[in-house]
Write a protein that holds these residues in place. Structure first.
Motif, PDB file in Angstrom:
ATOM      1  N   PRO A 146      56.744  56.234  69.755  1.00 19.88           N
ATOM      2  CA  PRO A 146      55.677  57.222  69.563  1.00 19.88           C
ATOM      3  C   PRO A 146      55.514  58.077  70.817  1.00 19.88           C
ATOM      4  CG  PRO A 146      54.733  55.085  70.038  1.00 19.88           C
ATOM      5  CD  PRO A 146      56.226  54.887  69.906  1.00 19.88           C
ATOM      6  N   GLU A 147      54.886  59.231  70.649  1.00 16.24           N
ATOM      7  CA  GLU A 147      54.521  60.070  71.789  1.00 16.24           C
ATOM      8  C   GLU A 147      53.202  59.524  72.330  1.00 16.24           C
ATOM      9  OE1 GLU A 147      53.219  64.687  72.536  1.00 16.24           O
ATOM     10  OE2 GLU A 147      54.462  64.203  70.798  1.00 16.24           O
ATOM     11  N   ILE A 148      53.102  59.330  73.647  1.00 15.07           N
ATOM     12  CA  ILE A 148      51.901  58.764  74.259  1.00 15.07           C
ATOM     13  C   ILE A 148      51.422  59.704  75.348  1.00 15.07           C
ATOM     14  CG2 ILE A 148      50.941  56.801  75.525  1.00 15.07           C
ATOM     15  CD1 ILE A 148      53.121  55.065  74.180  1.00 15.07           C
ATOM     16  N   ILE A 182      48.046  58.501  70.950  1.00 18.61           N
ATOM     17  CA  ILE A 182      49.357  58.027  70.513  1.00 18.61           C
ATOM     18  C   ILE A 182      49.696  58.732  69.205  1.00 18.61           C
ATOM     19  CG2 ILE A 182      50.685  56.014  69.758  1.00 18.61           C
ATOM     20  CD1 ILE A 182      48.782  54.315  71.544  1.00 18.61           C
ATOM     21  N   VAL A 183      50.901  59.307  69.149  1.00 17.20           N
ATOM     22  CA  VAL A 183      51.336  59.998  67.941  1.00 17.20           C
ATOM     23  C   VAL A 183      52.615  59.322  67.442  1.00 17.20           C
ATOM     24  CG1 VAL A 183      51.943  62.213  66.891  1.00 17.20           C
ATOM     25  CG2 VAL A 183      50.379  62.156  68.869  1.00 17.20           C
ATOM     26  N   PRO A 184      52.486  58.495  66.389  1.00 25.23           N
ATOM     27  CA  PRO A 184      53.676  57.856  65.835  1.00 25.23           C
ATOM     28  C   PRO A 184      54.623  58.881  65.212  1.00 25.23           C
ATOM     29  CG  PRO A 184      51.670  56.758  65.078  1.00 25.23           C
ATOM     30  CD  PRO A 184      51.262  58.047  65.737  1.00 25.23           C
ATOM     31  N   ARG A 185      55.902  58.540  65.196  1.00 22.93           N
ATOM     32  CA  ARG A 185      56.887  59.414  64.555  1.00 22.93           C
ATOM     33  C   ARG A 185      56.712  59.338  63.045  1.00 22.93           C
ATOM     34  NH1 ARG A 185      62.509  57.776  66.968  1.00 22.93           N
ATOM     35  NH2 ARG A 185      63.118  59.128  65.272  1.00 22.93           N
ATOM     36  N   SER A 242      56.292  56.279  58.154  1.00 26.02           N
ATOM     37  CA  SER A 242      55.913  56.192  59.556  1.00 26.02           C
ATOM     38  C   SER A 242      55.570  54.757  59.906  1.00 26.02           C
ATOM     39  CB  SER A 242      54.688  57.073  59.828  1.00 26.02           C
ATOM     40  OG  SER A 242      54.302  56.984  61.184  1.00 26.02           O
ATOM     41  N   GLU A 243      56.019  54.318  61.073  1.00 22.75           N
ATOM     42  CA  GLU A 243      55.543  53.060  61.644  1.00 22.75           C
ATOM     43  C   GLU A 243      54.286  53.402  62.436  1.00 22.75           C
ATOM     44  OE1 GLU A 243      58.599  51.303  64.056  1.00 22.75           O
ATOM     45  OE2 GLU A 243      59.707  50.580  62.314  1.00 22.75           O
ATOM     46  N   THR A 244      53.127  53.117  61.877  1.00 21.78           N
ATOM     47  CA  THR A 244      51.875  53.486  62.542  1.00 21.78           C
ATOM     48  C   THR A 244      51.539  52.544  63.689  1.00 21.78           C
ATOM     49  OG1 THR A 244      50.564  52.238  60.941  1.00 21.78           O
ATOM     50  CG2 THR A 244      50.959  54.593  60.482  1.00 21.78           C
ATOM     51  N   TRP A 297      48.180  63.133  62.505  1.00 23.67           N
ATOM     52  CA  TRP A 297      48.817  61.812  62.534  1.00 23.67           C
ATOM     53  C   TRP A 297      48.723  61.156  63.907  1.00 23.67           C
ATOM     54  CZ3 TRP A 297      49.086  59.357  58.349  1.00 23.67           C
ATOM     55  CH2 TRP A 297      49.872  58.215  58.208  1.00 23.67           C
ATOM     56  N   ASN A 298      47.668  61.469  64.636  1.00 26.78           N
ATOM     57  CA  ASN A 298      47.503  60.907  65.977  1.00 26.78           C
ATOM     58  C   ASN A 298      46.520  59.748  65.951  1.00 26.78           C
ATOM     59  OD1 ASN A 298      45.399  62.693  65.355  1.00 26.78           O
ATOM     60  ND2 ASN A 298      45.158  63.390  67.455  1.00 26.78           N
ATOM     61  N   GLN A 299      46.531  58.972  67.024  1.00 26.00           N
ATOM     62  CA  GLN A 299      45.683  57.804  67.172  1.00 26.00           C
ATOM     63  C   GLN A 299      45.038  57.831  68.550  1.00 26.00           C
ATOM     64  OE1 GLN A 299      48.216  54.363  66.611  1.00 26.00           O
ATOM     65  NE2 GLN A 299      48.956  55.088  64.645  1.00 26.00           N
ATOM     66  N   LEU A 300      43.947  57.068  68.708  1.00 23.16           N
ATOM     67  CA  LEU A 300      43.299  56.935  70.008  1.00 23.16           C
ATOM     68  C   LEU A 300      43.259  55.467  70.381  1.00 23.16           C
ATOM     69  CD1 LEU A 300      41.808  58.449  72.311  1.00 23.16           C
ATOM     70  CD2 LEU A 300      39.674  57.884  71.121  1.00 23.16           C
TER      71      LEU A 300
END
Length: 189
Positions: free
Chosen positions: A2-4, A15-18, A28-30, A109-112
């Motif tokens: 993922p992009e971090i 965090i942005v999973p592919r 996607s692998e979240t 599709w981003n995460q915190l």
């Protein structure tokens, strides 16, 4: 991988999973513990939570659990969008009372990643928003705490144009000043 991206407060990460898309949709692998460990993020999640907020302007937070039930959180939106916030609540921290915020959405599709020692909250900015998050400690009523979402000393710049809709617990939450959060900068939680 993922992009971090670091967001300016120690340990708070976007965090942005592919996502792999084709004419059928996407995959996607979240969450992948191995990928995060390779990036230096090693957490043992024990519980998944899922919330639905019907109306835009719904505020959930600012929440945290005191040690020994302190929680790291990995937050993502599966439908809709939120403005998501982390606030440093570690006494003695050079960034105590400071906050960072990011829009999380199903489209982006981003995460915190919110580490223990930080309060967490969000405001929905789209109707019918669903949020899921992983935590590293189970819920404990005796350790569950909240801080006012509109604490003027913190000064969160919430999205304009919404009437905040809060739970009774969040409406009655105290200010951060004088609150013993149970967290000390540099101490293990």
């Amino acid at each position: 991988m993922p992009e971090i991206r670091a967001l300016g407060l120690e340990g708070v990460l976007e965090i942005v999973p592919r996502r792999f898309a084709d004419e059928r949709g996407f995959f996607s692998e979240t969450y992948n513990a191995g990928d995060l460990a390779a990036a230096g993020i090693r957490l043992d999640f024990v519980q998944d939570n899922h919330s639905l907020s019907i109306s835009p302007g719904t505020v959930r937070g600012l929440h945290f659990q005191k040690p020994p039930f302190a929680q790291d959180k990995l937050v993502r939106v599966v439908r809709g969008a939120v403005f998501d916030v982390a606030v440093d609540i570690r006494a003695g921290s050079p960034t105590f009372g400071q906050w960072v915020g990011v829009e999380l959405s199903a489209a982006r599709w981003n995460q915190l990643l919110v580490p223990r020692g930080f309060a967490h909250g969000f405001m929905t900015i789209e109707p019918e928003t669903e949020v899921t998050y992983k935590v590293t400690a189970p819920y404990s009523r005796d350790h569950d705490c909240a801080i006012r979402f509109d604490d003027p000393a913190i000064g969160i710049d919430w999205p304009a144009g919404f009437t905040p809709l809060l739970s009774p617990k969040d409406r009655a939450a105290p200010l951060l000043a004088g609150l013993d959060t149970g967290f000390r900068y540099g101490a293990a939680a």
